[in-house]
Design a protein around this motif. Structure first.
Motif, short mmCIF file in Angstrom:
data_model
loop_
_atom_site.label_atom_id
_atom_site.label_comp_id
_atom_site.label_asym_id
_atom_site.label_seq_id
_atom_site.Cartn_x
_atom_site.Cartn_y
_atom_site.Cartn_z
N GLU A 95 67.11 68.50 -29.83
CA GLU A 95 66.11 69.09 -28.92
C GLU A 95 66.75 69.52 -27.61
O GLU A 95 66.42 70.57 -27.07
CB GLU A 95 64.97 68.10 -28.68
N ALA A 96 67.66 68.71 -27.09
CA ALA A 96 68.34 69.06 -25.84
C ALA A 96 69.13 70.36 -25.99
O ALA A 96 69.07 71.23 -25.12
CB ALA A 96 69.27 67.92 -25.42
N ILE A 97 69.83 70.50 -27.10
CA ILE A 97 70.62 71.72 -27.34
C ILE A 97 69.69 72.91 -27.52
O ILE A 97 69.94 73.99 -26.99
CB ILE A 97 71.55 71.54 -28.56
N LYS A 98 68.58 72.72 -28.24
CA LYS A 98 67.61 73.81 -28.42
C LYS A 98 67.06 74.30 -27.09
O LYS A 98 66.82 75.47 -26.90
CB LYS A 98 66.43 73.34 -29.29
N ARG A 99 66.86 73.38 -26.17
CA ARG A 99 66.27 73.73 -24.87
C ARG A 99 67.29 74.31 -23.90
O ARG A 99 66.93 74.76 -22.83
CB ARG A 99 65.58 72.53 -24.25
N GLY A 100 68.58 74.24 -24.24
CA GLY A 100 69.57 74.89 -23.40
C GLY A 100 70.66 74.01 -22.84
O GLY A 100 71.50 74.48 -22.08
N ALA A 101 70.67 72.72 -23.17
CA ALA A 101 71.76 71.85 -22.73
C ALA A 101 73.03 72.24 -23.50
O ALA A 101 72.97 72.71 -24.63
CB ALA A 101 71.42 70.39 -22.96
N HIS A 102 74.16 72.04 -22.87
CA HIS A 102 75.43 72.39 -23.52
C HIS A 102 76.09 71.21 -24.20
O HIS A 102 76.90 71.37 -25.09
CB HIS A 102 76.39 72.98 -22.48
N ASP A 103 75.74 70.00 -23.75
CA ASP A 103 76.33 68.80 -24.33
C ASP A 103 75.40 67.62 -24.09
O ASP A 103 74.44 67.72 -23.32
CB ASP A 103 77.70 68.53 -23.71
N TYR A 104 75.72 66.52 -24.74
CA TYR A 104 74.84 65.35 -24.77
C TYR A 104 75.71 64.12 -24.90
O TYR A 104 76.58 64.08 -25.77
CB TYR A 104 73.93 65.53 -25.99
N LEU A 105 75.51 63.13 -24.03
CA LEU A 105 76.27 61.89 -24.11
C LEU A 105 75.33 60.69 -23.97
O LEU A 105 74.36 60.74 -23.22
CB LEU A 105 77.31 61.80 -22.99
N ALA A 106 75.66 59.63 -24.69
CA ALA A 106 74.89 58.38 -24.59
C ALA A 106 75.52 57.50 -23.52
O ALA A 106 76.74 57.38 -23.43
CB ALA A 106 74.89 57.66 -25.93
N LYS A 107 74.66 56.91 -22.68
CA LYS A 107 75.14 55.96 -21.67
C LYS A 107 75.50 54.66 -22.36
O LYS A 107 74.91 54.35 -23.39
CB LYS A 107 74.04 55.69 -20.64
N PRO A 108 76.39 53.89 -21.86
CA PRO A 108 77.13 54.07 -20.62
C PRO A 108 78.26 55.08 -20.79
O PRO A 108 78.86 55.18 -21.87
CB PRO A 108 77.68 52.69 -20.33
N VAL A 109 78.51 55.84 -19.74
CA VAL A 109 79.60 56.81 -19.73
C VAL A 109 80.45 56.58 -18.49
O VAL A 109 79.98 56.00 -17.52
CB VAL A 109 79.08 58.27 -19.71
N ASP A 110 81.69 57.02 -18.56
CA ASP A 110 82.52 56.96 -17.36
C ASP A 110 82.78 58.39 -16.88
O ASP A 110 82.46 59.36 -17.58
CB ASP A 110 83.82 56.18 -17.60
N ALA A 111 83.34 58.51 -15.72
CA ALA A 111 83.54 59.83 -15.11
C ALA A 111 84.44 60.72 -15.96
O ALA A 111 84.22 61.94 -16.03
CB ALA A 111 84.11 59.68 -13.71
#
Length: 187
Positions: A95-111
């Motif tokens: 859904e995020a990609i359909k709406r226009g996001a370029h990428d998707y990550l699950a937390k926790p994430v680092d810089a």
């Protein structure tokens, strides 16, 4: 690593501490960072700051980051949008990609993961490097993803989602209160 030419990042997360910590880490990597805590602030900052990159949380208090993606794309069409979530699911990613996001990550994430995703090296590269699991995902995980997909189709309306799933509203609320099942069992 220096990203001065197009290094403006807008962080949109209702967690002020997360925004501050990630913002500081990205600043040390050469990015110019601004933070917003809700959709209204994010759109105002986009108009003023014109970020090259936007890091957006899925849950912004009572707002949904998914609903904000099209507005952000209209405000800064060239910005690369990365959606972060603590409750990752395939349905939400699609859904995020359909709406226009370029990428998707699950937390926790680092810089470093955020920088890789913003520069376009995340999902495609990781997919190429991943080995397929030996077993299909657990049934509970598939159920959780299906519930997320139906809930998303109902625009977050619990009662409507419960009707479509054939569940009592309270049963659905209990299932939603649980954390998602892991993809693979811990070893």
């Amino acid at each position: 690593m220096n990203h001065e030419a197009n290094g403006r990042i807008l962080l949109v997360d209702d967690d002020a501490v997360f925004n501050q910590v990630l913002g500081r880490a990205l600043s040390t990597r050469g990015f110019e960072v601004r933070g917003a805590h809700n959709g209204k602030e994010a759109l105002a900052l986009c108009a003023e700051f014109k970020p090259r990159y936007i890091v957006l949380d899925l849950k912004l208090g009572t707002e949904s980051g998914l609903g904000l993606i099209p507005s952000l794309n209209r405000e800064v069409p060239d910005a690369r949008i990365l959606l972060l979530t603590g409750y990752a699911s395939i349905a939400t990613a699609v859904e995020a990609i359909k709406r226009g996001a370029h990428d998707y990550l699950a937390k926790p994430v680092d810089a470093d993961q955020v920088v890789q995703a913003l520069l376009g090296n995340s999902v495609q590269q990781q997919a190429a490097d991943l080995k397929l699991p030996d077993a299909p995902p657990p049934l509970k995980r598939l159920e959780w993803e299906h519930i997320q997909r139906v809930l998303n189709d109902c625009e977050g309306n619990i009662s409507e989602a419960a009707r479509r799933l054939g569940l009592h509203r309270r049963t659905l609320q209990r299932k939603l209160a649980k954390r998602p099942v892991r993809e693979t069992p811990p070893r």
